[in-house]
Scaffold this active site. Structure first.
Site, PDB file in Angstrom:
ATOM      1  N   LYS A 223      34.723  49.199  24.869  1.00  0.00           N
ATOM      2  CA  LYS A 223      35.188  49.466  26.244  1.00  0.00           C
ATOM      3  C   LYS A 223      34.179  48.864  27.216  1.00  0.00           C
ATOM      4  CE  LYS A 223      36.873  51.228  30.033  1.00  0.00           C
ATOM      5  NZ  LYS A 223      38.084  50.609  30.654  1.00  0.00           N
TER       6      LYS A 223
ATOM      7  N   ASN B 236      47.832  51.218  34.337  1.00  0.00           N
ATOM      8  CA  ASN B 236      46.595  52.001  34.292  1.00  0.00           C
ATOM      9  C   ASN B 236      45.709  51.698  35.474  1.00  0.00           C
ATOM     10  OD1 ASN B 236      43.704  50.843  33.580  1.00  0.00           O
ATOM     11  ND2 ASN B 236      45.218  49.412  32.772  1.00  0.00           N
ATOM     12  N   SER B 237      45.017  52.754  35.904  1.00  0.00           N
ATOM     13  CA  SER B 237      43.917  52.570  36.840  1.00  0.00           C
ATOM     14  C   SER B 237      42.813  53.515  36.373  1.00  0.00           C
ATOM     15  CB  SER B 237      44.361  52.886  38.263  1.00  0.00           C
ATOM     16  OG  SER B 237      43.304  52.580  39.158  1.00  0.00           O
TER      17      SER B 237
ATOM     18  N   GLY C 209      39.578  53.171  35.998  1.00  0.00           N
ATOM     19  CA  GLY C 209      38.347  53.237  36.783  1.00  0.00           C
ATOM     20  C   GLY C 209      37.092  53.126  35.950  1.00  0.00           C
ATOM     21  N   LEU C 210      37.179  52.414  34.844  1.00  0.00           N
ATOM     22  CA  LEU C 210      36.011  52.109  33.999  1.00  0.00           C
ATOM     23  C   LEU C 210      35.326  53.351  33.402  1.00  0.00           C
ATOM     24  CD1 LEU C 210      34.006  49.217  35.707  1.00  0.00           C
ATOM     25  CD2 LEU C 210      34.674  49.346  33.305  1.00  0.00           C
TER      26      LEU C 210
ATOM     27  N   ASN D  59      33.472  40.956  31.900  1.00  0.00           N
ATOM     28  CA  ASN D  59      34.747  41.255  32.542  1.00  0.00           C
ATOM     29  C   ASN D  59      34.703  40.855  34.010  1.00  0.00           C
ATOM     30  OD1 ASN D  59      37.022  42.376  33.646  1.00  0.00           O
ATOM     31  ND2 ASN D  59      36.833  44.340  32.558  1.00  0.00           N
TER      32      ASN D  59
ATOM     33  N   CYS E  70      35.989  42.761  37.551  1.00  0.00           N
ATOM     34  CA  CYS E  70      35.210  43.797  38.234  1.00  0.00           C
ATOM     35  C   CYS E  70      35.301  43.586  39.748  1.00  0.00           C
ATOM     36  CB  CYS E  70      33.766  43.809  37.765  1.00  0.00           C
ATOM     37  SG  CYS E  70      33.128  42.200  37.415  1.00  0.00           S
TER      38      CYS E  70
ATOM     39  N   LYS F 224      36.206  37.470  30.586  1.00  0.00           N
ATOM     40  CA  LYS F 224      37.574  38.024  30.577  1.00  0.00           C
ATOM     41  C   LYS F 224      38.127  37.783  31.969  1.00  0.00           C
ATOM     42  CE  LYS F 224      40.952  40.890  29.026  1.00  0.00           C
ATOM     43  NZ  LYS F 224      40.678  42.255  28.604  1.00  0.00           N
TER      44      LYS F 224
ATOM     45  N   GLY G 261      51.611  45.090  28.525  1.00  0.00           N
ATOM     46  CA  GLY G 261      52.791  45.230  27.681  1.00  0.00           C
ATOM     47  C   GLY G 261      53.698  44.021  27.714  1.00  0.00           C
TER      48      GLY G 261
ATOM     49  N   GLY H 189      47.581  39.815  25.998  1.00  0.00           N
ATOM     50  CA  GLY H 189      48.654  40.115  26.950  1.00  0.00           C
ATOM     51  C   GLY H 189      50.025  40.064  26.308  1.00  0.00           C
TER      52      GLY H 189
HETATM   53  C1  YRO Z   1      39.655  47.206  36.853  1.00  0.00           C
HETATM   54  C2  YRO Z   1      38.205  47.586  36.665  1.00  0.00           C
HETATM   55  C3  YRO Z   1      38.055  49.104  36.756  1.00  0.00           C
HETATM   56  C4  YRO Z   1      37.398  46.966  37.755  1.00  0.00           C
HETATM   57  C5  YRO Z   1      37.689  47.029  35.315  1.00  0.00           C
HETATM   58  C6  YRO Z   1      38.100  47.802  34.089  1.00  0.00           C
HETATM   59  C7  YRO Z   1      39.559  47.665  33.762  1.00  0.00           C
HETATM   60  C8  YRO Z   1      40.414  48.742  33.771  1.00  0.00           C
HETATM   61  C9  YRO Z   1      39.980  50.104  34.147  1.00  0.00           C
HETATM   62  O1  YRO Z   1      38.994  50.631  33.536  1.00  0.00           O
HETATM   63  O2  YRO Z   1      40.657  50.646  35.049  1.00  0.00           O
HETATM   64  N1  YRO Z   1      41.748  48.603  33.452  1.00  0.00           N
HETATM   65  C10 YRO Z   1      42.263  47.375  33.115  1.00  0.00           C
HETATM   66  O3  YRO Z   1      43.474  47.238  32.842  1.00  0.00           O
HETATM   67  N2  YRO Z   1      41.440  46.296  33.083  1.00  0.00           N
HETATM   68  C11 YRO Z   1      40.102  46.386  33.392  1.00  0.00           C
HETATM   69  O4  YRO Z   1      39.405  45.351  33.357  1.00  0.00           O
END
Ligand code: YRO
Length: 312
Positions: A44, A68-69, A71-72, A127, A130, A164, A221, A249
């Site tokens: 992750k 999804n959101s 938020g890391l 990634n 960010c 990424k 998806g 993807g």
């Molecule tokens: C979107 C970010 C939270 C800045 C990076 C982590 C991330 C997330 C996430 O942790 O929300 N979800 C994704 O589909 N792609 C990602 O790269």
């Protein structure tokens, strides 16, 4: 059938693995991927410290996809660095990926210095989805920022590293990002991350599906496969051959894996569907891909990698 693949002189027994963010946040998740036929795992995306992530509901499944959101949410870089170091001590012949997603340039550099100074011998996946400075789009959509980050990273980082990328939708953007990436000794480019800022609605409740960001979130998806294939193909046609491509993807079955490889992918990552199915997906996809290769008389993925035909 031989499903192995090679990137930067490292051979993976299988050309399929998980995508960062899905069932890879803790030891248990990662050990399950190790026990599966997957050719590697990616952890992750890590931030310097433990991070709780967004309030729930922050991910919603849909027929064939998800939003999804998150938020890391993650256990922090040290946790994942410790895991991969212990794993590589047990399995020195295996290469795995450590995903890094600092929320600032400084955080990314701090983390990469720590990895550089460690015994880690796998690949870093940086990634670029960010966040950037407020008022600017995510880093992957700010080409000057991408250039700046890579200049600073490659000023000191000399272990294998890839990026990424978010999806691009304009062919000029493929030209622009490829021109930048070709300036650097990248080991790979992983394309694509989720399709940003989609909106899923529950029509009965007349409400959005996830809590963070007013319901806006990354889409994964089957819906995103055409965009993913276009990005893999678009970059494959533009990147210097030394930069391998990881295709991510929309992978639900062996045909989807086959299509990513036809577009130029050396490794294929599975996110959303792996989330639904768990690690047994790797056995199913291997069986399905092998059947396709047998039917077409392909012995290895090199026989068809990047060989997508056009009408010309
Ligand atoms: C979107 C970010 C939270 C800045 C990076 C982590 C991330 C997330 C996430 O942790 O929300 N979800 C994704 O589909 N792609 C990602 O790269």
């Amino acid at each position: 059938t031989d499903l192995s693949t090679t990137i930067a002189g490292r051979t993976f027994s299988n050309c399929m693995m998980n995508a960062a963010g899905v069932r890879c946040a803790d030891d248990n998740d990662l050990n399950q991927i190790i026990a599966s036929p997957a050719g590697a795992y990616v952890t992750k995306s890590a931030t310097p410290n433990v991070r709780e992530g967004n309030p729930e509901p922050r991910m919603k499944s849909l027929p064939g996809g998800c939003i999804n959101s998150m938020g890391l949410p993650n256990h922090g870089l040290d946790y994942y660095l410790n895991f991969v170091l212990q794993d590589q001590a047990k399995r020195p012949d295996k290469t795995n990926l450590l995903s890094v997603a600092g929320t600032t340039l400084e955080d990314n550099l701090t983390m990469l210095h720590k990895v550089e100074d460690s015994e880690f011998n796998g690949f870093v996946e940086l990634n670029l989805s960010c966040p950037n400075v407020p008022g600017k789009p995510q880093v992957g959509y700010d080409f000057d920022r991408v250039h700046e980050i890579l200049v600073q990273v490659f000023d000191f980082y000399d272990k294998p590293l890839g990026v990424k990328l978010p999806p691009y939708f304009d062919l000029v953007h493929f030209d622009q990002i490829a021109k930048i990436l070709n300036e650097f000794p990248l080991t790979f480019v992983n394309s694509i991350n989720s399709v940003g800022n989609g909106l899923v609605i529950d029509p009965n409740a007349e409400r959005v599906a996830i809590k963070p960001k007013g319901g806006f979130g990354g889409i994964g998806g089957t819906f995103i496969k055409p965009t993913a294939l276009a990005n893999v193909r678009g970059l494959s046609l533009r990147l210097k051959p030394e930069i391998a491509i990881i295709g991510t993807g929309g992978v639900m079955n062996g045909t989807d894996v086959f299509e990513h490889i036809l577009c130029g992918a050396s490794m294929v990552q599975v996110g959303t569907q792996f989330g639904f199915e768990g690690t047994r997906i790797f056995k199913r996809l291997s069986k399905e891909l092998s059947a396709i290769m047998d039917a077409k008389g392909y012995q290895s993925i090199a026989d068809f990698k990047g060989k997508l035909k056009t009408f010309d």
